[in-house]
Design a protein around this motif. Structure first.
Motif, PDB file in Angstrom:
ATOM      1  N   PRO A  59       0.813  -1.230   0.000  1.00 34.59           N
ATOM      2  CA  PRO A  59       0.000   0.000   0.000  1.00 34.59           C
ATOM      3  C   PRO A  59       0.844   1.275   0.000  1.00 34.59           C
ATOM      4  N   GLY A  60       1.935   1.268   0.792  1.00 35.05           N
ATOM      5  CA  GLY A  60       2.750   2.486   0.867  1.00 35.05           C
ATOM      6  C   GLY A  60       3.341   2.852  -0.479  1.00 35.05           C
ATOM      7  N   ILE A  61       3.917   1.858  -1.140  1.00 34.78           N
ATOM      8  CA  ILE A  61       4.552   2.100  -2.439  1.00 34.78           C
ATOM      9  C   ILE A  61       3.494   2.445  -3.474  1.00 34.78           C
ATOM     10  N   LEU A  62       2.381   1.744  -3.400  1.00 32.92           N
ATOM     11  CA  LEU A  62       1.314   1.970  -4.374  1.00 32.92           C
ATOM     12  C   LEU A  62       0.802   3.403  -4.303  1.00 32.92           C
ATOM     13  N   GLN A  63       0.575   3.862  -3.091  1.00 35.93           N
ATOM     14  CA  GLN A  63       0.078   5.225  -2.935  1.00 35.93           C
ATOM     15  C   GLN A  63       1.117   6.234  -3.383  1.00 35.93           C
ATOM     16  N   CYS A  64       2.367   5.917  -3.146  1.00 35.82           N
ATOM     17  CA  CYS A  64       3.445   6.800  -3.625  1.00 35.82           C
ATOM     18  C   CYS A  64       3.402   6.883  -5.145  1.00 35.82           C
ATOM     19  N   MET A  65       3.238   5.743  -5.789  1.00 35.62           N
ATOM     20  CA  MET A  65       3.192   5.725  -7.252  1.00 35.62           C
ATOM     21  C   MET A  65       1.976   6.482  -7.772  1.00 35.62           C
ATOM     22  N   LEU A  66       0.882   6.388  -7.046  1.00 38.92           N
ATOM     23  CA  LEU A  66      -0.313   7.123  -7.463  1.00 38.92           C
ATOM     24  C   LEU A  66      -0.063   8.625  -7.396  1.00 38.92           C
ATOM     25  N   ARG A  67       0.657   9.057  -6.366  1.00 36.66           N
ATOM     26  CA  ARG A  67       0.979  10.490  -6.290  1.00 36.66           C
ATOM     27  C   ARG A  67       1.935  10.876  -7.422  1.00 36.66           C
ATOM     28  N   PHE A  68       2.874   9.985  -7.713  1.00 32.66           N
ATOM     29  CA  PHE A  68       3.804  10.246  -8.812  1.00 32.66           C
ATOM     30  C   PHE A  68       3.071  10.361 -10.138  1.00 32.66           C
ATOM     31  N   SER A  69       1.989   9.595 -10.287  1.00 28.04           N
ATOM     32  CA  SER A  69       1.263   9.630 -11.559  1.00 28.04           C
ATOM     33  C   SER A  69       0.558  10.969 -11.750  1.00 28.04           C
ATOM     34  N   LEU A  70       0.583  11.820 -10.704  1.00 26.04           N
ATOM     35  CA  LEU A  70       0.022  13.162 -10.813  1.00 26.04           C
ATOM     36  C   LEU A  70       1.107  14.219 -10.936  1.00 26.04           C
ATOM     37  N   ALA A  71       2.340  13.778 -10.984  1.00 26.80           N
ATOM     38  CA  ALA A  71       3.457  14.730 -11.004  1.00 26.80           C
ATOM     39  C   ALA A  71       3.468  15.519 -12.309  1.00 26.80           C
ATOM     40  N   GLU A  72       4.075  16.694 -12.234  1.00 24.01           N
ATOM     41  CA  GLU A  72       4.225  17.482 -13.460  1.00 24.01           C
ATOM     42  C   GLU A  72       5.285  16.887 -14.361  1.00 24.01           C
ATOM     43  N   SER A  73       6.261  16.248 -13.756  1.00 23.22           N
ATOM     44  CA  SER A  73       7.360  15.706 -14.554  1.00 23.22           C
ATOM     45  C   SER A  73       6.849  14.571 -15.432  1.00 23.22           C
ATOM     46  N   PRO A  74       6.977  14.698 -16.758  1.00 21.10           N
ATOM     47  CA  PRO A  74       6.447  13.649 -17.647  1.00 21.10           C
ATOM     48  C   PRO A  74       7.132  12.303 -17.446  1.00 21.10           C
ATOM     49  N   ARG A  75       8.453  12.346 -17.175  1.00 20.02           N
ATOM     50  CA  ARG A  75       9.162  11.076 -17.015  1.00 20.02           C
ATOM     51  C   ARG A  75       8.641  10.326 -15.805  1.00 20.02           C
TER      52      ARG A  75
ATOM     53  N   ARG B 168       5.756  10.722 -14.320  1.00 23.08           N
ATOM     54  CA  ARG B 168       4.359  10.335 -14.579  1.00 23.08           C
ATOM     55  C   ARG B 168       4.302   9.050 -15.387  1.00 23.08           C
ATOM     56  N   ASN B 169       5.115   9.004 -16.443  1.00 20.43           N
ATOM     57  CA  ASN B 169       5.109   7.824 -17.316  1.00 20.43           C
ATOM     58  C   ASN B 169       5.576   6.588 -16.571  1.00 20.43           C
ATOM     59  N   LEU B 170       6.669   6.723 -15.834  1.00 19.01           N
ATOM     60  CA  LEU B 170       7.197   5.565 -15.118  1.00 19.01           C
ATOM     61  C   LEU B 170       6.192   5.060 -14.093  1.00 19.01           C
ATOM     62  N   ALA B 171       5.578   5.991 -13.376  1.00 13.39           N
ATOM     63  CA  ALA B 171       4.590   5.596 -12.372  1.00 13.39           C
ATOM     64  C   ALA B 171       3.423   4.874 -13.035  1.00 13.39           C
ATOM     65  N   ALA B 172       3.004   5.365 -14.190  1.00  9.69           N
ATOM     66  CA  ALA B 172       1.891   4.733 -14.911  1.00  9.69           C
ATOM     67  C   ALA B 172       2.267   3.316 -15.332  1.00  9.69           C
ATOM     68  N   VAL B 173       3.483   3.145 -15.831  1.00  8.16           N
ATOM     69  CA  VAL B 173       3.928   1.809 -16.227  1.00  8.16           C
ATOM     70  C   VAL B 173       3.980   0.900 -15.002  1.00  8.16           C
ATOM     71  N   PHE B 174       4.470   1.431 -13.889  1.00 11.32           N
ATOM     72  CA  PHE B 174       4.538   0.643 -12.653  1.00 11.32           C
ATOM     73  C   PHE B 174       3.146   0.163 -12.257  1.00 11.32           C
ATOM     74  N   LEU B 175       2.195   1.103 -12.241  1.00  7.36           N
ATOM     75  CA  LEU B 175       0.836   0.762 -11.810  1.00  7.36           C
ATOM     76  C   LEU B 175       0.195  -0.235 -12.761  1.00  7.36           C
ATOM     77  N   GLN B 176       0.501  -0.101 -14.043  1.00  4.17           N
ATOM     78  CA  GLN B 176      -0.117  -1.011 -15.006  1.00  4.17           C
ATOM     79  C   GLN B 176       0.512  -2.394 -14.959  1.00  4.17           C
ATOM     80  N   ASP B 177       1.812  -2.435 -14.746  1.00  4.98           N
ATOM     81  CA  ASP B 177       2.508  -3.717 -14.856  1.00  4.98           C
ATOM     82  C   ASP B 177       2.693  -4.445 -13.528  1.00  4.98           C
ATOM     83  N   CYS B 178       2.806  -3.705 -12.447  1.00  2.00           N
ATOM     84  CA  CYS B 178       3.192  -4.359 -11.201  1.00  2.00           C
ATOM     85  C   CYS B 178       2.032  -4.569 -10.239  1.00  2.00           C
ATOM     86  N   CYS B 179       0.859  -4.081 -10.589  1.00  2.00           N
ATOM     87  CA  CYS B 179      -0.250  -4.201  -9.656  1.00  2.00           C
ATOM     88  C   CYS B 179      -1.321  -5.103 -10.226  1.00  2.00           C
ATOM     89  N   SER B 180      -1.967  -5.811  -9.325  1.00  2.00           N
ATOM     90  CA  SER B 180      -3.085  -6.639  -9.769  1.00  2.00           C
ATOM     91  C   SER B 180      -4.338  -5.774  -9.854  1.00  2.00           C
TER      92      SER B 180
END
Lengths: 362, 184
Positions: free
Chosen positions: B133-149, B151-163
Motif C-alpha cells: 500500500p505504501g509504495i502503491l500510494q506513492c506511485m499514485l501520487r507520482f502519476s500526478l506529477a508534473e514531470s512527464p518522465r 508520470r510515465n514511469l509511475a503509470a507503467v509501474f501501476l499497469q505492470d506491477c499491480c493486480s
C-alpha cells in the motif's frame, strides 16, 4: 570535479529547461589510468535518461533543417522531426526534436553529433525522454530487459559450450551488419557530399564502426567502451540489425515529408483516456454494488513513502473580501427597491394586467 | 569477448573498486562511482561487477549523506537490476527497502532510478512487497506529477506491477487520478 547537481529538483515542479538537457562541465581531475578518449562530465546514464527522442540545439537558423535530418538519418531511420519553437534557444539558432525508430540509432546519433560543428554552429544533442508517451516508456523498458536477458542467456550458453564459442555471436553480427551497409549504399554518396561542407569527418556508418570495434576486441587490446564506462553504441543486437536493414531508405522518406516537418507526437496517442467523472461514477457504482464497508487504508498508518502532493491554497472563510460581490448585489437591489415604488404608481394598471396575462411579475 | 580481453577488463574494474575504497577524496569517489554505474549498463560487465561485490557497494551508497553518491549508486542499481543474477544479489541484501527509501529523495534522477529498479526487482515472490500500500500510494501520487518522465514511469509501474484487486483498492481508497485504462 563533482557533478554540478546541487539545486533543488522538486519532482512536482517542471523547469523551463530540464537539468538533463544542460551540458555539464567536463571533469578535468581524472587520474590518467581512467581518463577516457574524450573528456566528459561526471554523469550516470540509465535507461530513464535515454530515449528515441533527441533534441538538437545550436542549429544555425539559415534553413538547414533538411541537411540536419539527413545527417541524423545516417544513424538510423527517423520517424518524425519538428522544430521546437517553444524551447529557449540562443540567438540565430534553432532547436529541433528528432524521433528515431530505434533507441540504438538515437544513441549513435547523439554520440556522433554532439559537440560537432554544423554549418558554422556547434550542435548540442541530448536525449529528451519527456516527449515519450507511457507506451514509449514501457516499450523502452521492455526492450532493454529482453536485451539484457538475451545477453545473459548467450553468455551462459557460451560458457557452457566452450570458451572459443563466445566469438560466434560476434561473427553472426557481421552478416546483418553487411546487409545494413547494402541498404545504405545510396546514403554513402550523401554522406560524402555532406562531409566537405558540414565539417564532419567522413563518417564511418555505425554498423561498420561496430564491426571494427569487434575486430579490435578479438585482438584483445581495446575494450569496447572507454575507461569511464560510457559506451552507448556497443550493443547492436542481431535482431535490431536485421530490422534496420529491412526498413525503408531514411533519406528518401524524409524528402517525401517535405520541408515543413511533421507534428510532434501526441502525448495521448495509443492510450485510452477515461475522463475523471467516469472514474468517479464507476467508483461510486462499485461501492454501492459491493456494499462493503470502506476499506481500512492501512497505508495511512505506515510512514509516507515519497513526496506529498502540493497542498491546495487554504481559504479563510471569515475574510470580509469574500463578501464583496454579495454586498454589491445587495446594494444594487436595495437601490432598485427604493426606485420601484415611485414608478409603480404610474404603471400599476399595466403591471397588474401583465400579471393577469402571464402570471408572472415583470 | 575474447579470452585475452576478459582478465584486462576484470582487472580494470577491480582497480576502480580499489580506488573507491582506498581514496579519501570525495571527488574521486564520485568519479569512480559514476564510472562503475556506467559500466553496469553493459551486460558484458555484469558478471565481473557481481564478483567484485559492486551491487553491495551501490546499496551502501543509498544511505550516504552525499547526494551524488546516492544518485550514482541508485543509477548503478537501476542498470544492474536488469540482469537476473544481479537482481538476486540485490534482493538478498535487502534491496527493496533500501530502494523504497529513495522514492522520497528530492533529486528526480534518483527517484526515477528507484522506480525503475523496483520494477526490475518484481518477481512472483517479491510482488506483494513491491506493490504494498505504501509504495502503491506513492506511485499514485507520482502519476500526478508534473514531470512527464515520473508520470510515465509511475503509470507503467501501476499497469505492470499491480493486480486488478490492488488497483480497485486504491480507487476505493479515494485516489482520483486520470490514468489510462489499466489492463488486468
Amino acid at each position: 570535479m563533482a557533478a554540478p547537481v546541487n539545486s533543488r529538483s522538486d519532482c512536482w515542479s517542471v523547469p523551463e529547461v530540464y537539468k538533463h538537457h544542460e551540458q555539464q562541465r567536463v571533469c578535468i581531475s581524472r587520474p590518467k589510468y581512467r581518463e577516457g578518449r574524450k573528456a566528459k562530465a561526471v554523469k550516470v546514464y540509465t535507461i530513464n535518461l535515454e530515449s528515441r527522442y533527441l533534441m538538437v540545439q545550436g542549429v544555425p537558423a539559415i534553413g538547414v533543417m533538411t541537411e540536419l535530418i539527413q545527417l541524423c538519418a545516417l544513424y538510423g531511420s527517423v520517424e518524425e522531426y519538428r522544430p521546437l519553437d517553444e524551447y529557449p534557444a540562443e540567438e540565430f539558432t534553432e532547436v529541433y526534436l528528432v524521433k528515431f525508430q530505434k533507441l540504438t540509432s538515437a544513441r549513435a546519433a547523439k554520440r556522433n553529433m554532439d559537440e560537432k560543428s554544423f554549418y558554422g554552429g556547434v550542435l548540442h544533442v541530448c536525449y529528451v525522454p519527456e516527449y515519450e508517451t507511457v507506451e514509449d516508456t514501457r516499450l523502452k523498458l521492455q526492450d532493454r530487459r529482453s536485451y539484457i536477458a538475451r545477453a545473459a542467456r548467450k553468455k551462459t550458453e557460451a560458457t557452457q559450450e566452450s570458451p572459443v564459442s563466445s566469438e560466434a555471436p560476434t561473427s553472426s553480427d557481421k552478416i546483418p551488419t553487411s546487409c545494413d551497409v547494402t541498404s545504405r549504399n545510396e546514403d554513402t554518396g550523401e554522406a560524402l557530399s555532406l562531409s566537405h561542407y558540414s565539417e564532419f569527418p567522413l563518417l564511418p556508418l555505425p554498423p561498420q564502426e561496430h564491426c571494427s570495434f569487434r575486430q579490435k576486441s578479438h585482438r584483445g587490446l581495446v575494450p569496447t567502451e572507454d575507461k569511464m564506462g560510457t559506451l552507448h553504441n556497443a550493443f547492436f543486437n542481431v535482431e535490431q540489425q536485421q530490422a534496420e536493414s529491412l526498413s525503408s531508405n531514411p533519406i528518401t522518406s524524409n524528402r517525401e515529408q517535405g520541408t515543413e516537418g511533421r507534428q510532434g507526437p501526441n502525448p495521448g496517442s495509443g492510450v485510452r483516456f477515461i475522463p475523471r467523472i467516469t472514474n468517479l461514477e464507476s467508483r461510486k457504482r462499485k461501492v454501492e454494488e459491493s456494499g462493503e464497508p470502506a476499506a481500512n487504508i492501512s497505508g495511512e498508518n505506515e510512514s509516507l513513502i515519497g513526496p506529498k502532493l502540493p497542498e491546495p491554497a487554504k481559504l479563510d472563510m471569515e475574510d470580509e473580501s469574500l463578501n464583496t460581490t454579495v454586498s454589491l448585489i445587495r446594494i444594487q437591489k436595495c437601490k432598485r427597491t427604493i426606485m420601484k415604488p415611485i414608478k409603480s404608481k404610474n404603471k400599476s394598471e399595466t403591471v397588474s394586467s401583465s400579471i393577469e396575462q402571464n402570471g408572472r411579475m415583470n | 569477448m575474447s579470452s585475452t580481453e576478459a582478465p584486462e577488463r576484470f582487472e580494470y574494474l577491480q582497480s576502480l573498486v580499489t580506488e573507491f575504497q582506498d581514496t579519501d577524496s570525495e571527488e574521486a569517489k564520485e568519479q569512480v562511482l559514476a564510472n562503475l554505474a556506467n559500466f553496469a549498463y553493459d551486460p558484458k560487465n555484469m558478471e565481473y561487477l557481481r564478483e567484485l561485490q559492486v551491487p553491495d557497494l551501490f546499496l551502501d551508497m543509498l544511505t550516504e549523506e552525499n547526494e551524488n553518491f546516492v544518485e550514482f549508486g541508485m543509477g548503478g542499481l537501476c542498470n544492474l537490476s536488469m540482469d537476473p543474477k544481479c537482481r538476486e544479489v540485490i534482493l538478498q541484501s535487502g534491496g527493496i527497502s533500501l530502494v523504497t527509501n529513495c522514492l522520497s529523495n528530492r533529486r528526480e534522477e534518483t527517484v526515477l532510478s528507484a522506480v525503475t529498479t523496483l520494477m526490475n526487482l518484481a518477481t512472483p515472490a517479491t510482488r506483494p512487497q513491491i506493490s504494498g500500500p505504501g509504495i502503491l500510494q506513492c506511485m499514485l501520487r507520482f502519476s500526478l506529477a508534473e514531470s512527464p518522465r515520473l508520470r510515465n514511469l509511475a503509470a507503467v509501474f501501476l499497469q505492470d506491477c499491480c493486480s486488478e484487486e490492488q488497483r480497485r483498492f486504491c480507487i476505493r481508497g479515494g485516489f482520483a487520478f486520470s490514468a489510462p485504462v489499466m489492463q488486468s
